[in-house]
Design an enzyme around this catalytic site. Structure first.
Site, PDB file in Angstrom:
ATOM      1  N   GLY A   5     -12.943  11.277  66.243  1.00  0.00           N
ATOM      2  CA  GLY A   5     -13.151  12.254  65.181  1.00  0.00           C
ATOM      3  C   GLY A   5     -14.382  11.955  64.334  1.00  0.00           C
TER       4      GLY A   5
ATOM      5  N   ARG B  39     -14.492  14.534  56.223  1.00  0.00           N
ATOM      6  CA  ARG B  39     -13.888  14.562  54.886  1.00  0.00           C
ATOM      7  C   ARG B  39     -13.969  13.218  54.170  1.00  0.00           C
ATOM      8  NH1 ARG B  39      -8.187  17.203  56.226  1.00  0.00           N
ATOM      9  NH2 ARG B  39      -8.784  16.675  58.361  1.00  0.00           N
TER      10      ARG B  39
ATOM     11  N   ARG C 192     -16.088 -23.631  47.695  1.00  0.00           N
ATOM     12  CA  ARG C 192     -16.805 -22.937  48.761  1.00  0.00           C
ATOM     13  C   ARG C 192     -16.443 -23.525  50.129  1.00  0.00           C
ATOM     14  NH1 ARG C 192     -22.849 -23.343  46.823  1.00  0.00           N
ATOM     15  NH2 ARG C 192     -23.206 -22.407  48.886  1.00  0.00           N
TER      16      ARG C 192
ATOM     17  N   LYS D 233     -18.872 -27.580  47.598  1.00  0.00           N
ATOM     18  CA  LYS D 233     -19.316 -26.985  48.868  1.00  0.00           C
ATOM     19  C   LYS D 233     -19.457 -28.112  49.886  1.00  0.00           C
ATOM     20  CE  LYS D 233     -23.243 -26.621  50.296  1.00  0.00           C
ATOM     21  NZ  LYS D 233     -24.064 -27.316  51.353  1.00  0.00           N
TER      22      LYS D 233
END
Length: 463
Positions: free
Chosen positions: A15, A19, A334, A352
């Site tokens: 499709g 919309r 992180r 980190k």
């Protein structure tokens, strides 16, 4: 799963999605952190079909690229948009004649595998379709039945009379049939309707006219919830989130407000966890027992050990957090962060690729990147590891029981051995031996007779 015939699934995903008012293909819009089509493929995959076929059209390249890791999917292109029946016909030539075919819509993301299994089981000698009774009927096809209750057809809303629109039983778009029979029926489908398209649903009326068995399988609101616009996308999201909250609560998790929880992936939680409001989980997240997650946290692709406490507004991404550790508030972990047991990461601390041993404390305002810190060490406020020299990243290694004073700058590559002390305000560039004290700062000088700039300026003013 034992079946009399093999099962092949056709997912209609061609499709245009006009919309949605979006440059992104409709099938790639997300519910619960995954594309719409991904939900449907996962549900179909539970049935272990012999083949999983997806018919694409608008945005076909982008859709295929998004699912490039799915080696189990066979792709078919619908070059012309001639309706759902025409789309199904594009995939049927590749389906074995003796297979059972299950046809799904790619924009109905909350379909349940157990409902699909019942639909397939009902299609052994004829058609089976999933119907539902829902409150919101707008845009949905209605199920027509004879006086004795047999299904006689489906009428799309745009083609329905006022009497037909009053029917409360709707079509979900899910249909199963023997492949050969479905091919015959689709070959008879015309385009004499308001859209001028070949409707897949017309095969139901054709089968009824032939006297072929048609079984209606009752689904629920989730099977009827297709996504055609942003409003329906939001509705599907809320259904999904509520279902996840219900699952977690049934498993022993307390959720402060199920309407203010977002799971954009998959969350596994142990018993007696508590999740406060406005928490977002993304990717794969696992919480142990007795974990507390306070308000406003974002946790992505992480594992949190038993008894850990995540305080408000902390962001955790790709981290492993040990038992009884305490994070935040306002902390950022992180990817590559690994914390041992009873680690304390306080407010405005960022880590980190940092490995912190049991009992390590970094309570305020620190950056620990590319670092390995031994157990029971203390990292003072304002400490940073200088891990990047402009070209390469380097690691800082801190032994056990070390004390890093406030406002220390640790220039990597660097080794600080067990029980070493770093004086506050030091810039450390070379190895610190075991139990040694490193002082890397200029000697303080007190200058007598010094005048602040304001006083000097006042003396220069004319009388």
């Amino acid at each position: 799963m034992e079946r009399e015939t093999s099962l092949e699934v056709i997912v209609l995903a061609a499709g245009a999605g006009t919309r949605m008012r979006s440059r992104l293909p409709k099938m790639l819009h997300h519910v619960g952190g995954r594309p719409l089509l991904g939900h449907v493929l996962d549900a179909a995959g539970v049935l272990q079909p012999a083949a999983l076929r997806v018919v694409v059209g608008e945005g076909a390249e982008a859709v295929r690229a998004a699912f490039s890791a799915r080696t189990d999917v066979h792709w078919t292109l619908q070059r012309e948009r001639k309706g759902s029946g025409h789309a199904a016909m594009q995939a049927l030539p590749d389906v074995a004649d003796d297979a059972t075919v299950l046809v799904l819509a790619g924009d109905v993301p909350l379909v349940r595998a157990e409902v699909l299994e019942r639909c397939v089981a009902g299609a052994v000698s004829g058609l089976a379709l999933v119907t539902a009774h829902v409150g919101q009927l707008a845009g949905l096809g209605r199920i027509e039945r004879s006086a004795d209750g047999r299904v006689t057809g489906i009428v799309e809303e745009r083609d329905a009379t006022p009497e037909q629109k009053a029917i409360r039983e709707i079509n979900t778009g899910i249909l199963a049939a023997p492949a050969a029979l479905l091919g015959e029926l689709l070959g008879e489908v015309g385009a004499d309707n308001a859209q001028g398209e070949h409707y897949l649903t017309d095969v139901v009326g054709l089968a009824a006219h032939r006297g072929i068995s048609i079984r209606a399988v009752e689904g629920g609101a989730t099977e009827a919830l297709g996504v055609n616009d942003r409003r329906q996308l939001a509705q599907a999201e809320r259904h999904w989130q509520r279902a996840q909250a219900e699952r977690l609560m049934a498993g022993g998790t307390t959720i402060a407000d199920p309407t203010r929880l977002d799971i954009r992936g998959h969350l596994t939680a142990g018993r007696d966890c508590f999740i406060d409001i406005n928490v977002v989980f993304e990717g794969e997240v696992t919480l142990g027992d007795d974990v507390v997650v306070e308000a406003g946290c974002v946790i992505r692709d992480a594992t949190v050990g038993d008894g850990a406490h995540i305080k408000p507004h902390s962001v955790i991404d790709g981290a492993v957090i040990g038992r009884r550790s305490e994070i935040g508030p306002f902390a950022r972990l992180r990817p590559g962060t690994e914390l041992g047991e009873a680690v304390r990461i306080g407010n405005f601390v960022e880590t980190k690729k940092a490995r912190l041993g049991d009992g390590v404390k970094a309570s305020h305002l620190a950056y620990l990147g590319d670092a390995a810190i031994g157990k029971d060490s203390n990292v003072g406020a304002g400490t940073i590891t200088c891990n990047y020299d402009g070209v390469d990243k380097h690691e800082t290694e801190v032994g056990e029981g070390a004390f890093i004073g406030t406002n220390s700058t640790l220039v990597a590559p660097l080794t600080i051995e067990d029980q070493a002390y770093i004086a506050a305000g030091s810039t450390v560039t070379t190895r610190v031996p075991k139990e040694g004290l490193a002082v890397g700062r200029a000697r303080q000088r007190n200058i007598s007779g010094w005048s602040p700039p304001a006083k000097r300026k006042a003396r220069k003013k004319p009388a």
